[in-house]
Write an enzyme that holds these catalytic residues in place. Sequence first.
Site, PDB file in Angstrom:
ATOM      1  N   HIS A  64       0.928   1.033 -16.223  1.00  0.00           N
ATOM      2  CA  HIS A  64       1.545   2.141 -15.493  1.00  0.00           C
ATOM      3  C   HIS A  64       2.980   1.807 -15.114  1.00  0.00           C
ATOM      4  O   HIS A  64       3.323   0.666 -14.790  1.00  0.00           O
ATOM      5  CB  HIS A  64       0.717   2.526 -14.258  1.00  0.00           C
ATOM      6  CG  HIS A  64       0.532   1.442 -13.241  1.00  0.00           C
ATOM      7  ND1 HIS A  64       1.464   1.181 -12.252  1.00  0.00           N
ATOM      8  CD2 HIS A  64      -0.473   0.573 -13.038  1.00  0.00           C
ATOM      9  CE1 HIS A  64       1.028   0.198 -11.480  1.00  0.00           C
ATOM     10  NE2 HIS A  64      -0.145  -0.199 -11.940  1.00  0.00           N
ATOM     11  N   ASP A  66       4.669   3.305 -12.579  1.00  0.00           N
ATOM     12  CA  ASP A  66       5.016   3.571 -11.183  1.00  0.00           C
ATOM     13  C   ASP A  66       4.684   2.408 -10.265  1.00  0.00           C
ATOM     14  O   ASP A  66       3.889   1.520 -10.585  1.00  0.00           O
ATOM     15  CB  ASP A  66       4.318   4.846 -10.681  1.00  0.00           C
ATOM     16  CG  ASP A  66       2.804   4.752 -10.691  1.00  0.00           C
ATOM     17  OD1 ASP A  66       2.262   4.147 -11.641  1.00  0.00           O
ATOM     18  OD2 ASP A  66       2.153   5.287  -9.768  1.00  0.00           O
ATOM     19  N   ASP A  90       2.470  -5.851  -9.799  1.00  0.00           N
ATOM     20  CA  ASP A  90       1.738  -4.607 -10.077  1.00  0.00           C
ATOM     21  C   ASP A  90       2.687  -3.485 -10.493  1.00  0.00           C
ATOM     22  O   ASP A  90       3.057  -2.664  -9.686  1.00  0.00           O
ATOM     23  CB  ASP A  90       0.943  -4.210  -8.836  1.00  0.00           C
ATOM     24  CG  ASP A  90      -0.008  -3.057  -9.083  1.00  0.00           C
ATOM     25  OD1 ASP A  90      -0.271  -2.726 -10.251  1.00  0.00           O
ATOM     26  OD2 ASP A  90      -0.489  -2.479  -8.082  1.00  0.00           O
ATOM     27  N   GLU A 120      -0.102   6.093 -11.535  1.00  0.00           N
ATOM     28  CA  GLU A 120      -1.388   5.421 -11.353  1.00  0.00           C
ATOM     29  C   GLU A 120      -1.662   5.138  -9.888  1.00  0.00           C
ATOM     30  O   GLU A 120      -2.819   5.068  -9.476  1.00  0.00           O
ATOM     31  CB  GLU A 120      -1.389   4.105 -12.139  1.00  0.00           C
ATOM     32  CG  GLU A 120      -2.729   3.361 -12.145  1.00  0.00           C
ATOM     33  CD  GLU A 120      -2.895   2.368 -11.001  1.00  0.00           C
ATOM     34  OE1 GLU A 120      -4.017   1.869 -10.798  1.00  0.00           O
ATOM     35  OE2 GLU A 120      -1.904   2.082 -10.291  1.00  0.00           O
ATOM     36  N   GLU A 121      -0.596   4.980  -9.092  1.00  0.00           N
ATOM     37  CA  GLU A 121      -0.749   4.510  -7.715  1.00  0.00           C
ATOM     38  C   GLU A 121      -1.118   5.614  -6.724  1.00  0.00           C
ATOM     39  O   GLU A 121      -1.254   5.338  -5.535  1.00  0.00           O
ATOM     40  CB  GLU A 121       0.549   3.836  -7.248  1.00  0.00           C
ATOM     41  CG  GLU A 121       0.944   2.584  -8.036  1.00  0.00           C
ATOM     42  CD  GLU A 121       0.064   1.389  -7.725  1.00  0.00           C
ATOM     43  OE1 GLU A 121      -0.943   1.549  -7.017  1.00  0.00           O
ATOM     44  OE2 GLU A 121       0.387   0.289  -8.206  1.00  0.00           O
ATOM     45  N   GLU A 149      -3.156  -4.718 -15.757  1.00  0.00           N
ATOM     46  CA  GLU A 149      -3.206  -4.902 -14.308  1.00  0.00           C
ATOM     47  C   GLU A 149      -3.155  -6.395 -13.963  1.00  0.00           C
ATOM     48  O   GLU A 149      -3.590  -7.243 -14.750  1.00  0.00           O
ATOM     49  CB  GLU A 149      -4.483  -4.282 -13.738  1.00  0.00           C
ATOM     50  CG  GLU A 149      -4.499  -2.768 -13.738  1.00  0.00           C
ATOM     51  CD  GLU A 149      -3.604  -2.166 -12.663  1.00  0.00           C
ATOM     52  OE1 GLU A 149      -3.083  -2.920 -11.809  1.00  0.00           O
ATOM     53  OE2 GLU A 149      -3.419  -0.938 -12.673  1.00  0.00           O
ATOM     54  N   HIS A 327       1.406  -4.534  -3.636  1.00  0.00           N
ATOM     55  CA  HIS A 327       1.710  -3.580  -2.567  1.00  0.00           C
ATOM     56  C   HIS A 327       2.212  -4.255  -1.292  1.00  0.00           C
ATOM     57  O   HIS A 327       2.478  -3.560  -0.302  1.00  0.00           O
ATOM     58  CB  HIS A 327       0.500  -2.690  -2.230  1.00  0.00           C
ATOM     59  CG  HIS A 327      -0.061  -1.949  -3.406  1.00  0.00           C
ATOM     60  ND1 HIS A 327      -1.144  -1.102  -3.300  1.00  0.00           N
ATOM     61  CD2 HIS A 327       0.304  -1.913  -4.708  1.00  0.00           C
ATOM     62  CE1 HIS A 327      -1.424  -0.581  -4.481  1.00  0.00           C
ATOM     63  NE2 HIS A 327      -0.550  -1.067  -5.354  1.00  0.00           N
TER      64      HIS A 327
END
Length: 352
Positions: A64, A66, A90, A120-121, A149, A327
Amino acid sequence: MTDLLAATAELVDIASPSLAEGPFADLVEGWLRDVPWLTVDRHGDNVVARTELGRDQRLVLAGHLDTVPANDNEVARIEGDTLWGLGSADMKGGLAVFLELARTVDAPTCDVTYVFYAAEEIAAEHSGLLQLFRERPDLVAADAAILGEPTDGWIEAGCQGTARVRLSLTGERAHTARPWKGRNAIHRLGPILEAIAGYEAREPTIDGCTYREAIQAVFVEGGVAGNVVPDEAVLTVNLRIAPDRTLDEAVDAFRSMVAPWTEDGDGFEVVDRSEPAPPSLTHPLLAPLVEAGTPVRAKLGWTDVARFAEHGIPAINLGPGDSSVAHMRDEHVTRDSIERVHAALHGLLTAS
């Protein structure tokens, strides 16, 4: 070889929060269109590049574009062999690996589809991967898939499913000075919460990977006023489900678990659900990674490998970075982690 840590830093410095991936997708599309052996398609903010060599099988490498919102960490910083910055783990380290493979491996042993997708997030309704499956399934058709991932170079096999169940219990209002005239719905939650707290997790082993299921109370709602016996209480429970059974089977088992304390008039609603995905370690496109010594463990969380599995495409997780720092303000990835993943995937695509 390209300095993959520096390449990841360049990607970190390109802002790509969810629903604003367009400029990043523009760059990725441009880089891939410069590769003569790739066919490139753009659909929304999703970029798909494919080899068309006529091989017997096709492998998807997907990641992903984003990130979550910045937290004073949007600027990449390299200290020694560690890169700090938003999305480094990530999953821009994984994207850097995929871009390097796309631009350097011109004759892979299987055809390869590189999928760089948006959103995706955030909520599934925005998912770029689901958009592709819905609107352009031809672009993601494959025999197997690897999702980049963060796994720190481990194969994290399959994934556990997840469901949220909303359990509503009824009661009867009364004044708290005379509670015997009513029925306290919140008190009815007591034995159910005790049963959940005492749950002994199932730990099935599949293809050598041990999964661990979970049942957790995550929200409790109830109450009318400080002097009123409540006539409703709502408990939301999260189930984590191993891939040896379906989500429906797990939900039915939970329904049976709480049945001794529920009755007619109570509510039982599944408000969110995502199926588990099997390990798929014996698939001929994925097994060589295991045979080459890539370490393996079960994926206890849920990832988009389940999206592929739902469409009949066996999938695993394999990418650089530690998911436990994703994150976070101090998100980071190491050179070693990126280079180990690149070596494993390069070996897979070139049979070297």
